[in-house]
Design a protein around this motif. Structure first.
Motif, short mmCIF file in Angstrom:
data_model
loop_
_atom_site.label_atom_id
_atom_site.label_comp_id
_atom_site.label_asym_id
_atom_site.label_seq_id
_atom_site.Cartn_x
_atom_site.Cartn_y
_atom_site.Cartn_z
N ALA A 70 0.71 -1.11 0.12
CA ALA A 70 -0.05 0.10 0.06
C ALA A 70 0.92 1.16 -0.18
O ALA A 70 1.86 1.28 0.35
CB ALA A 70 -0.88 0.16 1.32
N SER A 71 0.21 2.32 -0.65
CA SER A 71 0.84 3.82 -0.40
C SER A 71 -0.43 4.71 0.15
O SER A 71 -1.36 4.60 -0.34
CB SER A 71 1.19 4.01 -1.85
OG SER A 71 1.57 5.74 -1.62
N LEU A 72 0.03 5.48 1.28
CA LEU A 72 -0.94 5.94 1.69
C LEU A 72 -0.44 7.39 2.53
O LEU A 72 0.84 7.47 2.86
CB LEU A 72 -1.87 5.53 2.61
CG LEU A 72 -1.43 5.10 4.13
CD1 LEU A 72 -2.49 4.86 5.02
CD2 LEU A 72 -0.54 3.75 4.07
N GLY A 73 -1.34 8.47 3.00
CA GLY A 73 -0.92 9.51 3.63
C GLY A 73 -2.22 10.46 3.80
O GLY A 73 -3.25 10.18 3.06
N SER A 74 -1.89 11.58 4.43
CA SER A 74 -3.11 12.59 4.34
C SER A 74 -2.62 13.88 5.01
O SER A 74 -1.20 14.31 5.57
CB SER A 74 -3.93 12.21 5.74
OG SER A 74 -5.03 12.88 5.92
N PRO A 75 -3.20 15.03 4.90
CA PRO A 75 -3.11 16.28 5.38
C PRO A 75 -3.62 16.18 6.64
O PRO A 75 -4.63 15.24 6.97
CB PRO A 75 -3.57 16.97 4.10
CG PRO A 75 -4.86 16.42 3.52
CD PRO A 75 -4.30 14.93 3.65
N GLY A 76 -3.66 17.51 7.47
CA GLY A 76 -4.30 17.39 8.67
C GLY A 76 -3.47 17.79 10.01
O GLY A 76 -4.10 17.68 10.95
N GLY A 77 -2.27 18.50 9.66
CA GLY A 77 -1.44 18.91 10.75
C GLY A 77 -1.06 17.75 11.62
O GLY A 77 -0.71 16.84 11.16
N VAL A 91 -11.23 17.24 9.47
CA VAL A 91 -11.21 17.39 7.88
C VAL A 91 -9.71 16.73 7.52
O VAL A 91 -8.84 17.50 7.30
CB VAL A 91 -11.40 18.44 7.05
CG1 VAL A 91 -11.77 18.50 5.88
CG2 VAL A 91 -12.62 19.30 8.05
N SER A 92 -9.92 15.53 7.23
CA SER A 92 -8.73 14.64 6.97
C SER A 92 -8.58 14.78 5.27
O SER A 92 -9.59 15.49 4.58
CB SER A 92 -8.73 13.24 7.13
OG SER A 92 -9.67 12.66 6.75
N GLY A 93 -7.67 14.45 4.53
CA GLY A 93 -7.69 14.39 3.21
C GLY A 93 -6.95 13.10 2.80
O GLY A 93 -6.13 13.00 1.91
N LEU A 94 -7.47 12.06 3.31
CA LEU A 94 -6.40 11.05 2.81
C LEU A 94 -6.52 10.32 1.56
O LEU A 94 -7.40 10.42 1.07
CB LEU A 94 -7.30 9.63 4.06
CG LEU A 94 -6.53 9.79 5.37
CD1 LEU A 94 -7.92 9.20 6.40
CD2 LEU A 94 -5.41 9.15 5.49
N GLN A 95 -5.44 9.82 1.24
CA GLN A 95 -5.29 9.06 -0.31
C GLN A 95 -4.69 7.92 -0.04
O GLN A 95 -3.65 7.69 0.88
CB GLN A 95 -4.64 9.81 -1.15
CG GLN A 95 -4.96 11.18 -1.28
CD GLN A 95 -6.18 11.64 -2.09
OE1 GLN A 95 -6.77 10.73 -2.69
NE2 GLN A 95 -6.75 12.76 -1.90
N ALA A 96 -5.17 6.60 -0.45
CA ALA A 96 -4.48 5.32 -0.42
C ALA A 96 -4.81 4.45 -1.73
O ALA A 96 -5.76 4.62 -2.17
CB ALA A 96 -5.17 4.74 0.80
N ILE A 97 -3.62 3.93 -1.98
CA ILE A 97 -3.70 2.71 -3.00
C ILE A 97 -3.44 1.47 -2.23
O ILE A 97 -2.21 1.65 -1.93
CB ILE A 97 -2.88 3.17 -4.38
CG1 ILE A 97 -3.49 4.41 -4.86
CG2 ILE A 97 -2.76 2.10 -5.17
CD1 ILE A 97 -2.29 5.16 -5.62
#
Length: 602
Positions: free
Chosen positions: A502-509, A574-580
């Motif tokens: 997997a690849s993932l991460g997010s904004p959110g401080g 308010v996250s902004g997660l993206q994941a593959i």
């Protein structure tokens, strides 16, 4: 490991675009897409996206599409990331851009490398940067919306360094999507409109005010926005690389905007820009269950804190993870919040720029030592440690005693996850820190409308340099130092085969850490697909109150946590997660329903 799959198109028909050049060609021609960003900034159901050959996930459909077109043209994951970032500078200026910094974790099929583009503090600053005349810390927004907060930007230099090692297509060609969109215009999304409407200091900037608030009102949803100044700046970077931001008219304009700020001018200089260096660092890779989880080392606190949370949870008694409605259960939330308290106590004491601060015992991995984590896990009981009740541990012998940094606001950012057809994969988190950064727009000296926004990254340093006893804080302001970050770009591999998982991460401080940790658990421990994992409601703590995502948990959950001693509050998270996620047939990608991102691929 190189992954190749049968050719099959699985993106929605409305997003399919024709390329006028074959994929084998060394360059590509960008086609303006017949799509617009989603019109809603509120929570939007996302289906998840299955692909077979490659996938790109980003926070705005126009940015995702730019990366998709690069991948279709035979570009690498890194090539696609450059195109995505440049478009995000244009269409999501509140979150990231060429005026900010980024962390990138890259896998080329064999090695995992961390590329660092974190901003640096000017040579002329000292630890009193954010103190007023009485020695008291400035209010956060007074510091952020000023020239004081601007560090030397690093995103472009970092991408240039990575492109030399991982790129396939010519550097200049990767700027064409953003240049074309900037010149011909793009429709303003609901999220950009809402961000502008909620913003005040940006209206006062002499360039940004007229550009984003024509007639005094924020740009309307669907209004076509052109940015000729940014197009001209990107053409210079395409032709001359990061040097265009280090010297010459663009650099001179950047420095003039910072030093000439009407309220609180900063000290960023041409010498600071010229001396900036992106860093190639050794990624931190840690075992967890059947996996090998790789992330960014300090100055990011992301990987170490995420893995501390996961390591603590692994050592606690098993509890039902989900309730009858498929939400994280109250017993699991209690354990997760307590693990977060302990991990953040260590983070606030020890983690800072490794060029200025030694790891406890000389090795950051000691913070993840099994015996150390077992001792920390024993502190978690059925009752909460409570707000401020978690103390940092002693993961290794200390040569210097640090004070714990007080909690202060952290914001940000945008995340990009990409896997290409050759099996190259990356996770990149990119930021200008607060929404709209320092609220300073620079036009590169072009005199044209628009431009790009400068970061307020220096507010990620501790505003106070020491505690009441005079003990210094590791993450205090120092010249040339890189502020601590919470960005957590993450790649996961099978612990035995080494295959990408997997690849993932997010904004959110600071909450990036919680969002990423919970998503890893949901995907890899609970067996949810990438989209369902990102859909789950959030719960976080920075050591004080337990914040639950507003309107997402029942009263019984809130009451149960309160009975355990948590100070429970509801708030927007308010996250902004993206994941593959890799699957047997290719990939399955998810995009956070709280933002307007999508996944594309074939």
């Amino acid at each position: 490991m190189a992954m190749r799959f049968p050719r099959r198109r699985l993106v929605p028909a409305a997003l399919m675009l024709s390329l006028s050049v074959p994929a084998a060609q060394a360059d590509f021609q960008y086609d303006l897409p017949a799509i617009a960003p989603e019109v809603a900034s509120e929570t939007t159901d996302k289906p998840g996206w299955a692909t077979q050959r490659f996938a790109v996930a980003a926070a705005n459909p126009l940015a995702t599409d730019a990366g998709y077109q690069v991948l279709r043209a035979g570009g690498s994951a890194l090539d696609a990331a450059i195109a995505v970032q440049m478009v995000l500078t244009l269409v999501e200026p509140q979150s990231s851009g060429i005026g900010g910094g980024a962390f990138l974790v890259h896998h080329d099929g064999e090695a995992v490398v961390a590329y660092g583009g974190r901003e640096t503090a000017p040579a002329a600053v000292d630890e009193t940067l954010f103190l007023d005349e009485r020695g008291e810390p400035l209010p956060f927004m007074d510091a952020a919306a000023s020239g004081l907060s601007v560090g030397a930007p690093g995103t472009v230099a970092m991408l240039e360094l990575a492109h030399r090692e991982q790129g396939q297509l010519p550097w200049a060609s990767l700027f064409e999507p953003a240049i074309a969109l900037a010149e011909q215009g793009f429709p303003v999304s609901r999220r950009l409109h809402d961000s502008l409407a909620a913003e005040q200091p940006l209206r006062d900037d002499p360039l940004a005010g007229p550009f984003y608030y024509p007639g005094g009102e924020p740009l309307a949803v669907g209004e076509t926005l052109r940015n000729p100044a940014l197009a001209a700046i990107l053409r210079e970077i395409a032709a001359h690389g990061s040097e265009a931001l280090r010297q010459g008219p663009i650099a001179e304009d950047l420095v003039a905007r910072v030093q000439g700020h009407a309220g609180r001018p900063g000290s960023l200089s041409l010498a600071d820009l010229a001396g900036y260096e992106a860093r190639r660092r050794e990624a931190l890779c840690s075992p967890w269950r059947a996996y090998r989880v790789c992330g960014f080392p300090p100055p990011s606190s992301g990987h170490l804190t995420v893995m501390q949370i996961l390591g603590l949870l692994e050592r606690l008694p098993a509890v039902p993870p989900l309730d009858e409605a498929g939400r994280p259960s109250e017993p699991w939330l209690h354990q997760f919040l307590e693990a977060s308290r302990l991990a953040f106590a260590d983070r606030n004491r020890y983690i800072a720029d490794p060029d200025f601060v030694d790891a406890p015992g000389g090795d950051w991995s000691l913070m993840l030592d099994p015996d150390y984590l077992a001792g920390r896990a024993a502190l978690i009981t059925e009752a909460s440690l409570g707000s401020g009740g978690a103390e940092p541990g002693h993961p290794g012998p200390l040569t210097t005693a640090w004070a714990s940094q007080p909690t202060q606001p952290e914001y940000g950012t945008s995340h990009i996850s990409i896997v290409d057809e050759a099996g190259n994969a990356l996770a990149m988190t990119t930021t200008i820190e607060s929404a709209f950064g320092s609220r300073i727009m620079a036009d590169g000296g072009t005199g044209l409308a628009g431009g790009y926004l400068l970061n307020n990254e220096l507010t990620d340093f501790s505003f106070v340099p020491s505690d009441a006893a005079g003990v210094p804080i590791a993450n205090r302001v120092e010249p040339g130092k890189r502020p601590r970050s919470s960005m957590s770009p993450t790649l996961v591999f099978d612990g035995e085969s080494g295959d990408l998982v997997a690849s993932l991460g997010s904004p959110g401080g600071a909450a990036i850490i919680h969002y990423t940790a919970r998503s890893l658990v949901a995907m890899l421990d609970w067996g949810l697909d990438a989209q369902r994992a990102l859909d789950l409601p959030h719960a976080i703590t920075l050591g004080g109150p337990a914040y639950l995502e507003e309107g997402r948990f029942p009263a019984a959950t809130r009451e149960g946590l309160a009975e355990r001693g948590h100070e429970v509050q509801e708030r927007e998270l308010v996250s902004g997660l993206q994941a593959i996620r890799a699957t047997e047939s290719g990939f399955f990608g998810g995009a956070d329903p709280r933002r307007e991102g999508i996944v594309m691929g074939e």
